[in-house]
Motif scaffolding. Structure first.
Motif, PDB file in Angstrom:
ATOM      1  N   MET A  28     -55.457 -27.353 -15.952  1.00  0.00           N
ATOM      2  CA  MET A  28     -56.412 -28.297 -16.527  1.00  0.00           C
ATOM      3  C   MET A  28     -56.834 -29.368 -15.511  1.00  0.00           C
ATOM      4  SD  MET A  28     -56.359 -30.200 -20.071  1.00  0.00           S
ATOM      5  CE  MET A  28     -57.856 -30.980 -20.586  1.00  0.00           C
ATOM      6  N   ALA A  29     -55.855 -29.940 -14.814  1.00  0.00           N
ATOM      7  CA  ALA A  29     -56.163 -30.981 -13.821  1.00  0.00           C
ATOM      8  C   ALA A  29     -57.033 -30.397 -12.712  1.00  0.00           C
ATOM      9  CB  ALA A  29     -54.873 -31.544 -13.242  1.00  0.00           C
ATOM     10  N   TYR A  30     -56.741 -29.171 -12.298  1.00  0.00           N
ATOM     11  CA  TYR A  30     -57.514 -28.526 -11.235  1.00  0.00           C
ATOM     12  C   TYR A  30     -58.953 -28.283 -11.697  1.00  0.00           C
ATOM     13  CZ  TYR A  30     -58.719 -25.497  -7.353  1.00  0.00           C
ATOM     14  OH  TYR A  30     -59.331 -24.963  -6.246  1.00  0.00           O
ATOM     15  N   THR A  31     -59.075 -27.823 -12.936  1.00  0.00           N
ATOM     16  CA  THR A  31     -60.412 -27.567 -13.493  1.00  0.00           C
ATOM     17  C   THR A  31     -61.236 -28.849 -13.515  1.00  0.00           C
ATOM     18  OG1 THR A  31     -59.514 -25.845 -14.867  1.00  0.00           O
ATOM     19  CG2 THR A  31     -61.633 -26.725 -15.553  1.00  0.00           C
ATOM     20  N   LEU A  32     -60.625 -29.925 -14.006  1.00  0.00           N
ATOM     21  CA  LEU A  32     -61.357 -31.193 -14.097  1.00  0.00           C
ATOM     22  C   LEU A  32     -61.721 -31.742 -12.714  1.00  0.00           C
ATOM     23  CD1 LEU A  32     -59.363 -32.968 -16.965  1.00  0.00           C
ATOM     24  CD2 LEU A  32     -61.635 -31.940 -17.124  1.00  0.00           C
ATOM     25  N   THR A  44     -53.555 -25.076  -1.893  1.00  0.00           N
ATOM     26  CA  THR A  44     -53.755 -26.196  -2.816  1.00  0.00           C
ATOM     27  C   THR A  44     -52.420 -26.725  -3.356  1.00  0.00           C
ATOM     28  OG1 THR A  44     -55.752 -25.022  -3.440  1.00  0.00           O
ATOM     29  CG2 THR A  44     -55.214 -26.968  -4.713  1.00  0.00           C
ATOM     30  N   LEU A  45     -51.608 -25.828  -3.908  1.00  0.00           N
ATOM     31  CA  LEU A  45     -50.348 -26.306  -4.505  1.00  0.00           C
ATOM     32  C   LEU A  45     -49.417 -26.951  -3.475  1.00  0.00           C
ATOM     33  CD1 LEU A  45     -49.362 -23.832  -7.369  1.00  0.00           C
ATOM     34  CD2 LEU A  45     -50.376 -26.091  -7.531  1.00  0.00           C
ATOM     35  N   PRO A  46     -49.236 -26.343  -2.280  1.00  0.00           N
ATOM     36  CA  PRO A  46     -48.387 -27.045  -1.293  1.00  0.00           C
ATOM     37  C   PRO A  46     -48.949 -28.417  -0.914  1.00  0.00           C
ATOM     38  CG  PRO A  46     -48.675 -24.755  -0.640  1.00  0.00           C
ATOM     39  CD  PRO A  46     -49.576 -24.974  -1.811  1.00  0.00           C
ATOM     40  N   LEU A  47     -50.276 -28.541  -0.839  1.00  0.00           N
ATOM     41  CA  LEU A  47     -50.855 -29.845  -0.498  1.00  0.00           C
ATOM     42  C   LEU A  47     -50.696 -30.843  -1.649  1.00  0.00           C
ATOM     43  CD1 LEU A  47     -54.154 -28.963   1.440  1.00  0.00           C
ATOM     44  CD2 LEU A  47     -52.006 -29.789   2.372  1.00  0.00           C
ATOM     45  N   ALA A  48     -50.565 -30.293  -2.871  1.00  0.00           N
ATOM     46  CA  ALA A  48     -50.447 -31.176  -4.049  1.00  0.00           C
ATOM     47  C   ALA A  48     -48.980 -31.445  -4.396  1.00  0.00           C
ATOM     48  CB  ALA A  48     -51.155 -30.531  -5.232  1.00  0.00           C
ATOM     49  N   LYS A  49     -48.087 -31.066  -3.487  1.00  0.00           N
ATOM     50  CA  LYS A  49     -46.641 -31.141  -3.778  1.00  0.00           C
ATOM     51  C   LYS A  49     -46.218 -32.514  -4.322  1.00  0.00           C
ATOM     52  CE  LYS A  49     -43.801 -30.995  -0.332  1.00  0.00           C
ATOM     53  NZ  LYS A  49     -43.381 -30.522   1.007  1.00  0.00           N
ATOM     54  N   LYS A  50     -46.641 -33.556  -3.632  1.00  0.00           N
ATOM     55  CA  LYS A  50     -46.217 -34.900  -4.050  1.00  0.00           C
ATOM     56  C   LYS A  50     -46.774 -35.256  -5.424  1.00  0.00           C
ATOM     57  CE  LYS A  50     -45.515 -36.881   0.498  1.00  0.00           C
ATOM     58  NZ  LYS A  50     -46.042 -37.803   1.503  1.00  0.00           N
ATOM     59  N   GLY A  51     -48.012 -34.867  -5.646  1.00  0.00           N
ATOM     60  CA  GLY A  51     -48.647 -35.145  -6.938  1.00  0.00           C
ATOM     61  C   GLY A  51     -47.980 -34.370  -8.055  1.00  0.00           C
ATOM     62  N   LEU A  52     -47.589 -33.137  -7.764  1.00  0.00           N
ATOM     63  CA  LEU A  52     -46.902 -32.320  -8.769  1.00  0.00           C
ATOM     64  C   LEU A  52     -45.579 -32.985  -9.136  1.00  0.00           C
ATOM     65  CD1 LEU A  52     -47.501 -28.768  -7.274  1.00  0.00           C
ATOM     66  CD2 LEU A  52     -48.188 -29.502  -9.550  1.00  0.00           C
ATOM     67  N   PHE A  53     -44.903 -33.471  -8.120  1.00  0.00           N
ATOM     68  CA  PHE A  53     -43.620 -34.131  -8.314  1.00  0.00           C
ATOM     69  C   PHE A  53     -43.802 -35.393  -9.170  1.00  0.00           C
ATOM     70  CE2 PHE A  53     -40.147 -36.863  -6.685  1.00  0.00           C
ATOM     71  CZ  PHE A  53     -39.089 -36.049  -7.041  1.00  0.00           C
ATOM     72  N   ALA A  54     -44.801 -36.187  -8.779  1.00  0.00           N
ATOM     73  CA  ALA A  54     -45.065 -37.429  -9.513  1.00  0.00           C
ATOM     74  C   ALA A  54     -45.446 -37.131 -10.950  1.00  0.00           C
ATOM     75  CB  ALA A  54     -46.188 -38.197  -8.829  1.00  0.00           C
ATOM     76  N   SER A  55     -46.253 -36.106 -11.130  1.00  0.00           N
ATOM     77  CA  SER A  55     -46.717 -35.737 -12.459  1.00  0.00           C
ATOM     78  C   SER A  55     -45.528 -35.294 -13.319  1.00  0.00           C
ATOM     79  CB  SER A  55     -47.735 -34.606 -12.293  1.00  0.00           C
ATOM     80  OG  SER A  55     -48.299 -34.286 -13.497  1.00  0.00           O
ATOM     81  N   VAL A  61     -51.587 -35.238 -16.683  1.00  0.00           N
ATOM     82  CA  VAL A  61     -52.888 -34.711 -16.236  1.00  0.00           C
ATOM     83  C   VAL A  61     -53.574 -35.735 -15.337  1.00  0.00           C
ATOM     84  CG1 VAL A  61     -55.207 -34.037 -16.963  1.00  0.00           C
ATOM     85  CG2 VAL A  61     -53.265 -33.207 -18.199  1.00  0.00           C
ATOM     86  N   LYS A  62     -53.486 -36.982 -15.732  1.00  0.00           N
ATOM     87  CA  LYS A  62     -54.158 -38.055 -14.986  1.00  0.00           C
ATOM     88  C   LYS A  62     -53.650 -38.097 -13.536  1.00  0.00           C
ATOM     89  CE  LYS A  62     -55.149 -42.965 -15.617  1.00  0.00           C
ATOM     90  NZ  LYS A  62     -56.562 -43.048 -15.925  1.00  0.00           N
ATOM     91  N   VAL A  63     -52.340 -38.048 -13.375  1.00  0.00           N
ATOM     92  CA  VAL A  63     -51.762 -38.100 -12.029  1.00  0.00           C
ATOM     93  C   VAL A  63     -52.162 -36.858 -11.223  1.00  0.00           C
ATOM     94  CG1 VAL A  63     -49.590 -38.070 -10.740  1.00  0.00           C
ATOM     95  CG2 VAL A  63     -49.831 -39.554 -12.720  1.00  0.00           C
ATOM     96  N   LEU A  64     -52.072 -35.695 -11.847  1.00  0.00           N
ATOM     97  CA  LEU A  64     -52.351 -34.459 -11.123  1.00  0.00           C
ATOM     98  C   LEU A  64     -53.840 -34.296 -10.825  1.00  0.00           C
ATOM     99  CD1 LEU A  64     -50.633 -32.326  -9.931  1.00  0.00           C
ATOM    100  CD2 LEU A  64     -50.863 -30.972 -11.988  1.00  0.00           C
ATOM    101  N   TYR A  65     -54.663 -34.784 -11.748  1.00  0.00           N
ATOM    102  CA  TYR A  65     -56.117 -34.750 -11.519  1.00  0.00           C
ATOM    103  C   TYR A  65     -56.446 -35.557 -10.260  1.00  0.00           C
ATOM    104  CZ  TYR A  65     -60.963 -36.321 -12.001  1.00  0.00           C
ATOM    105  OH  TYR A  65     -62.283 -36.631 -11.761  1.00  0.00           O
ATOM    106  N   SER A  66     -55.847 -36.736 -10.156  1.00  0.00           N
ATOM    107  CA  SER A  66     -56.073 -37.583  -8.977  1.00  0.00           C
ATOM    108  C   SER A  66     -55.622 -36.857  -7.715  1.00  0.00           C
ATOM    109  CB  SER A  66     -55.305 -38.891  -9.091  1.00  0.00           C
ATOM    110  OG  SER A  66     -55.639 -39.510 -10.291  1.00  0.00           O
TER     111      SER A  66
END
Lengths: 263, 384
Positions: free
Chosen positions: A70-74, A177-188, A144-149
């Motif tokens: 969902m976050a990726y789509t948005l 994408t997912l490896p680059l979003a690692k920190k965001g995934l963790f925070a989310s 979603v908000k954190v991961l969208y960002s």
């Protein structure tokens, strides 16, 4: 030498933080040490801790599974009514949690689809499933908000380059994408767990707040306060503060940039 | 043709392409230059497959690739800001695409080979955030080349680099692209890239290619007012053709000033377009065809005295302004109401002792007077 302006602002910041610290910290001074230990290891508290952690982990896992696409789509795709979608998902963050609780109870209970589900032998309210559903609805928008960002923050050209080098859209998503979003995934994930643990009103409504059955830490704090067991109530509160503190500290350390931007 | 783009239109809201036509031969290095926002990057990202055209076709090696996903097009891209994967070191970045195509052993061999050529063999295990601009761009180029693409697209690859690194990287790219026989489409807003790398050049503005041709041709024979202005032809004057023969057109730009042009291409066009301009005795009868003429400042020669020369244009004027810019001096000379701008080296300016209000002669060859053929007034000129 700091300017007067700088000193004034730092002073205001310190004063406000101190007020918060004193108010929250005062809770730690209320129970006696023995009272705290007895409450902590009581059967009811152990049950509340286990139920809270169990339901929160399941809810957070479900949240992350739904939250990533969902976050990726948005963040990446354009489609009709996208703004409306964002507002609807954000809504539970804006209104009191009790509204989510009542809405869920109405929808899942006998006034909504409850009777139909009962025929199928499915019960979604006043049990552990109800707690998980309530936690999901309350915590999902935050995750979603954190991961969208995070996804928004990742330059889409990384994905362009990956695809030009022979990787499909799916392979690019998992390899880049997912490896680059690692920190965001963790925070989310952290924020999802923290919100699930702290959810109260909606869990009380949908879970029913039944002693030793649907009694999470937050519900335990409320139930014991209403029966006058201050030690039990405050111990549950202290545990919630400690868990929240750890969650926020971990998130601050590892995922600053993902957390700071917003919708 | 190796790459053939026909009537390509893309609409991204803020940016768009309209009816872009472009051809590239195999092994050719084409540079597209244009102001910011002219659609250069959108064109590259459409060719590579990230944007879907609303109209037109892109053919690569005789195959329409409009519906082929980017991963199957075999086109690599190099960006200005490198877009190296920050979670991988130099080696893994280069290996990323290669490991999809070659065995592990081959990848190692190829990386070794290309790293030596790109002079990055000593930094293969460095983290991306420790690289200098030049090292990062060489890594990015190696990552694009190692997969042996059908062609490489370069999106302002030198813009973020200092001048010395730009110059080193330019010659490296030139050599490597020749060696790998790579077809390159390079977009830039830097004229040095055109002079140093281009086999051909295209001028882009507002999502369209305004002129495409050999570098010298485009710079000396701009086909539109915009191109003339963009490529630095500073002397653009409006005039009327007073005489025309197959070789020379005389263009009156003031009461006493007439300029000779031997822009044969344009003279032919005029002859074809206006059949009525000659009478039965083959005499030029139309005196009202309006045109724009363009003269590059570097084609204007200065002298203190009148002199015999092959240049068909020589006239006297007064210096109105002298602008020094690095090793060159731009000298403005007023002739009637027109200001002619000429470029001199500093030493030539000293020898001629140019100064404000001094009278000088300017000369330029009729071959260097370009008639701009798509001038609106010219196209709509009435035949009396």
């Amino acid at each position: 030498m700091r300017s007067k302006f700088e000193l004034m602002f730092i002073g205001i910041t310190i004063a406000i933080t101190l007020i918060f610290f004193v108010v929250i910290g005062s809770m730690f001074l209320i129970p006696t040490f023995d009272g705290f230990i007895n409450a902590l290891f009581s059967e009811e508290m152990v049950f509340a801790i286990s139920l809270t952690l169990f339901t929160s982990l399941i809810s957070a896992t479900l949240i992350m599974i739904c939250c990533i696409p969902m976050a990726y789509t948005l963040a990446r795709y354009e489609f009709p009514l996208k703004r409306l979608f964002k507002i609807i998902i954000d809504l539970p963050m804006a209104f009191p949690e009790i509204v989510v609780g009542i809405a869920l109870l109405m929808f899942l209970g006998s006034n909504g689809i409850g009777n139909y589900l009962e025929i199928l032998g499915i019960e979604l309210v006043f049990n552990t499933t109800g707690i998980i559903i309530a936690q999901f609805f309350v915590a999902f928008p935050f995750a979603v908000k954190v991961l969208y960002s995070t996804f928004n923050y990742i330059d889409p050209r990384y994905e362009f380059v990956s695809r030009s080098l022979g990787y499909s859209e799916i392979a690019t998503f998992f390899n880049v994408t997912l490896p680059l979003a690692k920190k965001g995934l963790f925070a989310s994930g952290i924020i999802a767990i923290a919100r699930c643990i702290g959810t109260f009103a909606s869990v009380l409504f949908v879970g029913g707040g039944i002693l030793m059955k649907t009694e999470t830490l937050a519900v335990s704090m409320y139930l014991n306060l209403s029966t006058g067991d201050i030690d039990m109530s405050i111990t549950a509160g202290i545990l919630l503060v400690i868990i929240s503190f750890i969650a926020i500290a971990v998130m601050e350390k590892y995922a600053k940039e993902s957390y700071s931007s917003s919708f | 043709m190796y790459l053939e783009i026909k009537n390509l239109s893309v609409d991204l809201g803020e940016f768009h392409l309209k009816n872009v036509n472009l051809n590239l031969k195999e092994g050719e290095y084409l540079v597209l230059i244009g102001p910011t926002g002219s659609g250069k990057s959108v064109l590259l990202e459409t060719i590579i497959g990230f944007y879907k055209p609303i109209k037109g076709t892109i053919k690569l090696k005789n195959k329409i690739i409009n519906d082929i996903p980017p991963e199957d097009r075999g086109i690599s891209i190099v960006y200005q800001d490198t877009i190296l994967f920050p979670n991988m070191d130099v080696y893994d970045n280069i290996a990323y695409g290669a490991q999809k195509k070659f065995s592990k052993k081959e990848v190692a061999k190829k990386i070794n080979e290309i790293a030596k050529k790109m002079k990055i063999d000593n930094i293969l295990h460095r983290n991306i955030d420790t690289l200098s601009g030049g090292e990062a761009q060489r890594t990015s180029l190696a990552r694009a080349l190692i997969v042996e693409p059908k062609m490489i697209l370069m999106d302002e690859p030198f813009s973020a680099l200092d001048v010395a690194t730009q110059s080193k990287l330019t010659s490296l790219i030139k050599n490597v692209c020749k060696e790998y026989k790579t077809t390159c489409l390079h977009v830039t807003h830097n004229f040095n890239d055109v002079w140093n790398l281009a086999d051909r050049v295209g001028i882009m503005k507002d999502g369209n290619i305004h002129q495409l041709g050999n570098t010298s041709e485009v710079f000396s024979r701009p086909e539109s007012n915009f191109v003339a202005d963009f490529v630095g032809v500073q002397n653009i004057f409006e005039g009327k053709i007073t005489e025309i023969s197959p070789e020379v057109a005389k263009i009156k730009i003031g009461d006493k000033t007439t300029i000779n042009s031997s822009d044969i291409n344009c003279i032919n066009k005029i002859n074809k377009k206006y059949k009525e301009i000659f009478n039965e005795k083959n005499e030029y009868i139309n005196k009202e065809i309006k045109v724009l003429i363009a003269i590059r400042p570097e084609n204007i020669i200065f002298s203190n005295e009148k002199f015999e020369s092959s240049a068909r244009n020589q006239m006297k004027g007064k210096i109105t302004e002298i602008i020094e810019s690095g090793p060159t001096v731009l000298v403005n000379v007023a002739i009637e109401d027109h200001i002619f701008k000429g470029l001199l080296t500093k030493s030539s300016a000293d020898i001629l002792s140019v100064k404000k209000n001094k009278e000088v002669y300017i000369s330029f060859k009729s071959l260097n007077v370009n008639i701009i053929s798509d001038h609106e007034k010219f196209n709509h000129a009435t035949i009396n």
